[in-house]
Design a protein around this motif. Structure first.
Motif, PDB file in Angstrom:
ATOM      1  N   ILE A  89       0.846  -1.192   0.000  1.00 50.41           N
ATOM      2  CA  ILE A  89       0.000   0.000   0.000  1.00 50.41           C
ATOM      3  C   ILE A  89       0.888   1.250   0.000  1.00 50.41           C
ATOM      4  CG2 ILE A  89      -1.805   1.244   1.251  1.00 50.41           C
ATOM      5  CD1 ILE A  89      -2.490  -1.407   2.637  1.00 50.41           C
ATOM      6  N   PRO A  90       0.611   2.233  -0.840  1.00 49.89           N
ATOM      7  CA  PRO A  90       1.377   3.484  -0.787  1.00 49.89           C
ATOM      8  C   PRO A  90       1.218   4.115   0.599  1.00 49.89           C
ATOM      9  CG  PRO A  90      -0.090   3.431  -2.693  1.00 49.89           C
ATOM     10  CD  PRO A  90      -0.466   2.269  -1.844  1.00 49.89           C
ATOM     11  N   TYR A  91       2.292   4.658   1.134  1.00 50.17           N
ATOM     12  CA  TYR A  91       2.220   5.282   2.452  1.00 50.17           C
ATOM     13  C   TYR A  91       3.008   6.583   2.464  1.00 50.17           C
ATOM     14  CZ  TYR A  91       6.847   3.129   3.167  1.00 50.17           C
ATOM     15  OH  TYR A  91       8.155   2.758   3.043  1.00 50.17           O
ATOM     16  N   ASN A  92       2.854   7.342   3.520  1.00 56.41           N
ATOM     17  CA  ASN A  92       3.512   8.640   3.633  1.00 56.41           C
ATOM     18  C   ASN A  92       5.031   8.466   3.740  1.00 56.41           C
ATOM     19  OD1 ASN A  92       4.349  11.300   4.472  1.00 56.41           O
ATOM     20  ND2 ASN A  92       2.252  11.652   5.159  1.00 56.41           N
ATOM     21  N   GLU A  93       5.752   9.111   2.855  1.00 57.83           N
ATOM     22  CA  GLU A  93       7.212   8.983   2.818  1.00 57.83           C
ATOM     23  C   GLU A  93       7.868   9.435   4.119  1.00 57.83           C
ATOM     24  OE1 GLU A  93       8.509  11.236  -0.518  1.00 57.83           O
ATOM     25  OE2 GLU A  93       7.203  10.177  -1.938  1.00 57.83           O
ATOM     26  N   LEU A  94       7.174  10.252   4.886  1.00 56.83           N
ATOM     27  CA  LEU A  94       7.749  10.755   6.137  1.00 56.83           C
ATOM     28  C   LEU A  94       7.976   9.634   7.145  1.00 56.83           C
ATOM     29  CD1 LEU A  94       5.649  14.026   6.561  1.00 56.83           C
ATOM     30  CD2 LEU A  94       8.045  13.868   5.896  1.00 56.83           C
ATOM     31  N   LEU A  95       7.249   8.531   7.010  1.00 53.81           N
ATOM     32  CA  LEU A  95       7.432   7.423   7.939  1.00 53.81           C
ATOM     33  C   LEU A  95       8.832   6.832   7.836  1.00 53.81           C
ATOM     34  CD1 LEU A  95       4.250   7.625   7.939  1.00 53.81           C
ATOM     35  CD2 LEU A  95       4.302   5.198   8.508  1.00 53.81           C
ATOM     36  N   ASP A  96       9.446   6.956   6.681  1.00 59.05           N
ATOM     37  CA  ASP A  96      10.818   6.462   6.500  1.00 59.05           C
ATOM     38  C   ASP A  96      11.850   7.455   7.027  1.00 59.05           C
ATOM     39  OD1 ASP A  96       9.914   4.143   5.263  1.00 59.05           O
ATOM     40  OD2 ASP A  96       9.914   5.066   3.279  1.00 59.05           O
ATOM     41  N   ARG A  97      11.385   8.591   7.542  1.00 62.52           N
ATOM     42  CA  ARG A  97      12.291   9.619   8.067  1.00 62.52           C
ATOM     43  C   ARG A  97      12.100   9.834   9.569  1.00 62.52           C
ATOM     44  NH1 ARG A  97      10.751  14.201   3.661  1.00 62.52           N
ATOM     45  NH2 ARG A  97      10.513  12.795   1.866  1.00 62.52           N
ATOM     46  N   GLY A  98      11.536   8.836  10.227  1.00 65.20           N
ATOM     47  CA  GLY A  98      11.421   8.924  11.677  1.00 65.20           C
ATOM     48  C   GLY A  98      10.086   9.392  12.207  1.00 65.20           C
ATOM     49  N   TYR A  99       9.145   9.677  11.308  1.00 65.40           N
ATOM     50  CA  TYR A  99       7.799  10.067  11.740  1.00 65.40           C
ATOM     51  C   TYR A  99       6.943   8.811  11.851  1.00 65.40           C
ATOM     52  CZ  TYR A  99       9.038  14.830  10.188  1.00 65.40           C
ATOM     53  OH  TYR A  99       9.632  16.048  10.006  1.00 65.40           O
ATOM     54  N   LYS A 100       6.205   8.695  12.963  1.00 69.59           N
ATOM     55  CA  LYS A 100       5.259   7.586  13.091  1.00 69.59           C
ATOM     56  C   LYS A 100       3.820   8.070  13.054  1.00 69.59           C
ATOM     57  CE  LYS A 100       7.878   3.948  15.420  1.00 69.59           C
ATOM     58  NZ  LYS A 100       7.919   3.060  16.616  1.00 69.59           N
ATOM     59  N   SER A 101       3.622   9.332  13.361  1.00 73.53           N
ATOM     60  CA  SER A 101       2.300   9.949  13.297  1.00 73.53           C
ATOM     61  C   SER A 101       2.475  11.310  12.640  1.00 73.53           C
ATOM     62  CB  SER A 101       1.716  10.108  14.708  1.00 73.53           C
ATOM     63  OG  SER A 101       0.472  10.764  14.673  1.00 73.53           O
ATOM     64  N   VAL A 102       1.725  11.550  11.588  1.00 74.22           N
ATOM     65  CA  VAL A 102       1.929  12.760  10.788  1.00 74.22           C
ATOM     66  C   VAL A 102       0.690  13.640  10.825  1.00 74.22           C
ATOM     67  CG1 VAL A 102       2.484  13.677   8.507  1.00 74.22           C
ATOM     68  CG2 VAL A 102       3.484  11.501   9.258  1.00 74.22           C
ATOM     69  N   GLY A 103       0.892  14.891  11.240  1.00 72.09           N
ATOM     70  CA  GLY A 103      -0.185  15.865  11.230  1.00 72.09           C
ATOM     71  C   GLY A 103       0.236  17.083  10.426  1.00 72.09           C
ATOM     72  N   ASP A 104      -0.032  18.273  10.938  1.00 71.13           N
ATOM     73  CA  ASP A 104       0.411  19.502  10.278  1.00 71.13           C
ATOM     74  C   ASP A 104       1.920  19.645  10.377  1.00 71.13           C
ATOM     75  OD1 ASP A 104      -2.172  20.240   9.624  1.00 71.13           O
ATOM     76  OD2 ASP A 104      -2.456  21.466  11.417  1.00 71.13           O
ATOM     77  N   TRP A 105       2.514  20.313   9.395  1.00 69.76           N
ATOM     78  CA  TRP A 105       3.974  20.434   9.372  1.00 69.76           C
ATOM     79  C   TRP A 105       4.508  21.235  10.557  1.00 69.76           C
ATOM     80  CZ3 TRP A 105       5.751  25.347   9.560  1.00 69.76           C
ATOM     81  CH2 TRP A 105       4.929  26.375   9.068  1.00 69.76           C
TER      82      TRP A 105
END
Length: 305
Positions: free
Chosen positions: A228-244
């Protein structure tokens, strides 16, 4: 990408019952009251949670589809939301019963999140996505002009209301939402540690957390195994992504949501908090404005005297 749409269904924003203390939720204001299409007493709600907690997410989702009318999924395409979406896509659901998605575009999402939205729509073309933005604005620039450059720092509660809570209430009202699938899980930490599978908020909205029992590893493995496509930020240490502006990467030993509002006594944006809190907050804001207007008027009178 589909834009927000209206629905012929009537919104359910409260209940009209004299036995409020015995119900699974409390009624809304008089002008918002409507007859609910699904009603759970507290004993029934407790019984359902005892039964549902032993089921796999797919079984919970099947129960939702066959039990809850006007069911939607609210997601910002975190891992749990992606798992829910994929599980639903694999079920043989007639088109009228398919679960549409509601995406709240705060205008401050990471570019990676918005890019993921496009990938998801390509991957699941049969799923409708309803996008709701803060009222009266369409871009971050317009938001800044109307509300200030850093409202989230100056008044975080007001920011949450404008960017998330009000759009959510508007979405539920316009789409006639009775029930919502969320991506909340107990292992995410914060206020979610004792999360039930099914909840009913104070104005009658049913919230179902189908993956409440799953761990981060389980959702991560499902996403990986199902490509499944996922948020690329998860590969940069983010586990939960909200506003920048309120999301940071975290360390391995930290709770999943430790990167959200880091350094603040805050774990939720407001969508999953009691709505009355925000009603009170708005009332306080209005009173403050009125007091300021009175003070300015008195000041002018004093100058003219």
């Amino acid at each position: 990408m589909s834009s927000r749409t209206s629905s012929p269904f009537s919104p359910v924003s409260g209940v009209n019952t004299p036995k409020e203390a015995d119900s699974g939720y409390s009624s809304g204001t008089a002008c918002e009251v409507a007859v609910p299409e699904v009603y759970f007493s507290k004993p029934h709600l407790q019984f359902l949670n005892r039964q549902l907690q032993f089921l796999e997410p797919q079984e919970i989702l099947k129960w939702c589809i066959t039990t809850l009318p006007h069911l939607y999924q609210a997601t910002a395409f975190g891992l749990t939301g992606l798992v829910t979406l994929d599980m639903l896509s694999k079920m043989k659901i007639p088109r009228p019963q398919m679960v549409d998605i509601i995406f709240f575009d705060t205008l401050h999402h990471f570019p990676e999140t918005l890019s993921l939205l496009d990938k998801i729509q390509d991957r699941y073309p049969l799923v409708n996505v309803h996008i709701f933005k803060p009222a009266g604005v369409n871009t971050a620039q317009e938001f800044a002009v109307k509300h200030g450059d850093k409202l989230w720092e100056e008044n975080d509660q007001l920011y949450d209301w404008i960017a998330k809570v009000e759009p959510a209430q508007r979405a539920y009202r316009e789409l006639g939402v009775n029930a919502i699938l969320t991506g909340r899980r107990r292992t995410q930490g914060g206020q979610r540690g004792d999360l039930d599978v099914i909840e009913v908020d104070e104005v009658g909205l049913i919230k179902v957390n189908p993956l409440a029992n799953w761990t981060f590893k389980q959702v991560h493995d499902y996403v990986k195994n199902n490509h499944i496509p996922y948020n690329e930020l998860l590969d940069r240490g983010y586990k939960s992504v909200g506003d920048w502006h309120s999301t940071q990467p975290i360390k391995e030993d930290e709770d999943e949501r430790a990167g959200r509002w880091k350094g603040q006594q805050k774990t939720e944006c407001g969508i999953h908090n009691p709505r009355s809190k925000y009603a009170r907050f708005l009332m306080e804001q209005e009173k403050k404005k009125e007091q300021e207007a009175v003070q300015q008027a008195l000041h002018k009178v004093a100058l003219q005297a």
